[in-house]
Design a protein around this motif. Structure first.
Motif, short mmCIF file in Angstrom:
data_model
loop_
_atom_site.label_atom_id
_atom_site.label_comp_id
_atom_site.label_asym_id
_atom_site.label_seq_id
_atom_site.Cartn_x
_atom_site.Cartn_y
_atom_site.Cartn_z
N MET A 290 42.87 51.38 150.06
CA MET A 290 43.19 49.98 149.92
C MET A 290 44.50 49.72 150.68
O MET A 290 45.45 50.47 150.55
N LYS A 291 44.50 48.66 151.47
CA LYS A 291 45.70 48.30 152.22
C LYS A 291 46.36 47.10 151.57
O LYS A 291 45.73 46.08 151.33
N ILE A 292 47.64 47.23 151.31
CA ILE A 292 48.44 46.18 150.68
C ILE A 292 49.10 45.37 151.80
O ILE A 292 49.64 45.95 152.74
N PRO A 293 49.11 44.05 151.70
CA PRO A 293 49.82 43.26 152.71
C PRO A 293 51.32 43.54 152.64
O PRO A 293 51.85 43.84 151.57
N GLU A 294 52.00 43.45 153.78
CA GLU A 294 53.42 43.77 153.83
C GLU A 294 54.26 42.71 153.13
O GLU A 294 54.11 41.51 153.37
N ILE A 295 55.16 43.19 152.26
CA ILE A 295 56.11 42.34 151.55
C ILE A 295 57.49 42.93 151.78
O ILE A 295 57.80 44.03 151.30
N LYS A 296 58.32 42.25 152.54
CA LYS A 296 59.68 42.72 152.85
C LYS A 296 60.54 42.67 151.59
O LYS A 296 60.47 41.71 150.82
N LEU A 297 61.31 43.72 151.37
CA LEU A 297 62.25 43.77 150.25
C LEU A 297 63.67 43.64 150.79
O LEU A 297 64.03 44.32 151.74
N ILE A 298 64.44 42.77 150.18
CA ILE A 298 65.81 42.54 150.62
C ILE A 298 66.75 42.91 149.48
O ILE A 298 66.64 42.37 148.38
N PRO A 299 67.67 43.86 149.73
CA PRO A 299 68.60 44.26 148.67
C PRO A 299 69.41 43.06 148.16
O PRO A 299 69.82 42.19 148.94
N ASN A 300 69.60 43.03 146.86
CA ASN A 300 70.35 41.97 146.21
C ASN A 300 71.34 42.62 145.23
O ASN A 300 71.10 42.62 144.02
N PRO A 301 72.43 43.20 145.76
CA PRO A 301 73.36 43.92 144.89
C PRO A 301 74.03 42.98 143.89
O PRO A 301 74.42 41.86 144.23
N LYS A 302 74.17 43.45 142.65
CA LYS A 302 74.71 42.62 141.57
C LYS A 302 76.19 42.88 141.30
O LYS A 302 76.82 42.08 140.62
N THR A 303 76.72 43.98 141.79
CA THR A 303 78.12 44.31 141.52
C THR A 303 78.86 44.58 142.82
O THR A 303 78.25 44.81 143.87
N GLN A 304 80.18 44.57 142.74
CA GLN A 304 80.99 44.88 143.91
C GLN A 304 80.71 46.30 144.40
O GLN A 304 80.61 46.54 145.60
N ASP A 305 80.59 47.25 143.47
CA ASP A 305 80.28 48.64 143.86
C ASP A 305 78.95 48.71 144.62
O ASP A 305 78.83 49.43 145.61
N ALA A 306 77.96 47.95 144.17
CA ALA A 306 76.66 47.94 144.83
C ALA A 306 76.76 47.30 146.22
O ALA A 306 76.17 47.79 147.18
N ARG A 307 77.52 46.22 146.34
CA ARG A 307 77.70 45.59 147.65
C ARG A 307 78.37 46.54 148.63
O ARG A 307 78.01 46.60 149.80
N GLU A 308 79.35 47.29 148.15
CA GLU A 308 80.07 48.25 149.00
C GLU A 308 79.20 49.44 149.39
O GLU A 308 79.48 50.10 150.39
N ALA A 309 78.16 49.73 148.62
CA ALA A 309 77.27 50.87 148.92
C ALA A 309 76.35 50.58 150.10
O ALA A 309 75.86 51.50 150.74
N LEU A 310 76.11 49.31 150.39
CA LEU A 310 75.17 48.93 151.45
C LEU A 310 75.79 49.05 152.84
O LEU A 310 76.97 48.81 153.02
N GLY A 311 74.95 49.42 153.81
CA GLY A 311 75.34 49.37 155.21
C GLY A 311 75.83 50.68 155.79
O GLY A 311 76.22 51.59 155.07
N PHE A 312 75.75 50.73 157.11
CA PHE A 312 76.12 51.92 157.86
C PHE A 312 77.15 51.55 158.92
O PHE A 312 77.05 50.50 159.56
N GLU A 313 78.11 52.42 159.11
CA GLU A 313 79.15 52.17 160.10
C GLU A 313 78.60 52.15 161.51
O GLU A 313 79.03 51.36 162.34
N TRP A 314 77.65 53.04 161.82
CA TRP A 314 77.18 53.21 163.20
C TRP A 314 75.72 52.85 163.39
O TRP A 314 75.13 53.19 164.41
N ASN A 315 75.10 52.19 162.43
CA ASN A 315 73.67 51.90 162.53
C ASN A 315 73.37 50.56 161.88
O ASN A 315 73.62 50.39 160.68
N GLU A 316 72.83 49.61 162.63
CA GLU A 316 72.54 48.28 162.09
C GLU A 316 71.12 48.14 161.55
O GLU A 316 70.81 47.18 160.87
#
Length: 98
Positions: free
Chosen positions: A1-27
């Protein structure tokens, strides 16, 4: 069975979670989370077979590395698979192009 694509977008709830996202050398890494569609970096021939019925499993989700602090072995993604007949699950850690 093939599921249609559903993009997931991170939604951090705390400052610690916001700071955990992202890469210095990779976008791109950290943006490839999704349900269904086609998995990045692997083909159907590489999908696992169900341990119970031995049939190929369906691609269910892809979870990307989160950020530099929680990087999965050089920006790898976790691919999750499910057998919709037996409800067995499996996952793989795979390298994709970034």
């Amino acid at each position: 069975m093939k599921i249609p694509e559903i993009k997931l977008i991170p939604n951090p709830k705390t400052q610690d979670a916001r700071e955990a996202l992202g890469f210095e050398w990779n976008e791109v890494a950290g943006t490839r989370h999704k349900l269904g569609g086609e998995p990045d970096g692997i083909t159907e021939e590489q999908f696992p077979n169900c341990d119970s019925c031995k049939n190929p499993m369906s691609f269910y989700a892809q979870i990307d590395s989160i950020g530099d602090k929680y990087n999965l072995a050089d920006c790898m993604v976790i691919h999750q698979f499910v057998c919709f007949d037996c409800f067995e699950v499996a996952c793989q850690l795979n390298q994709t192009k970034v």
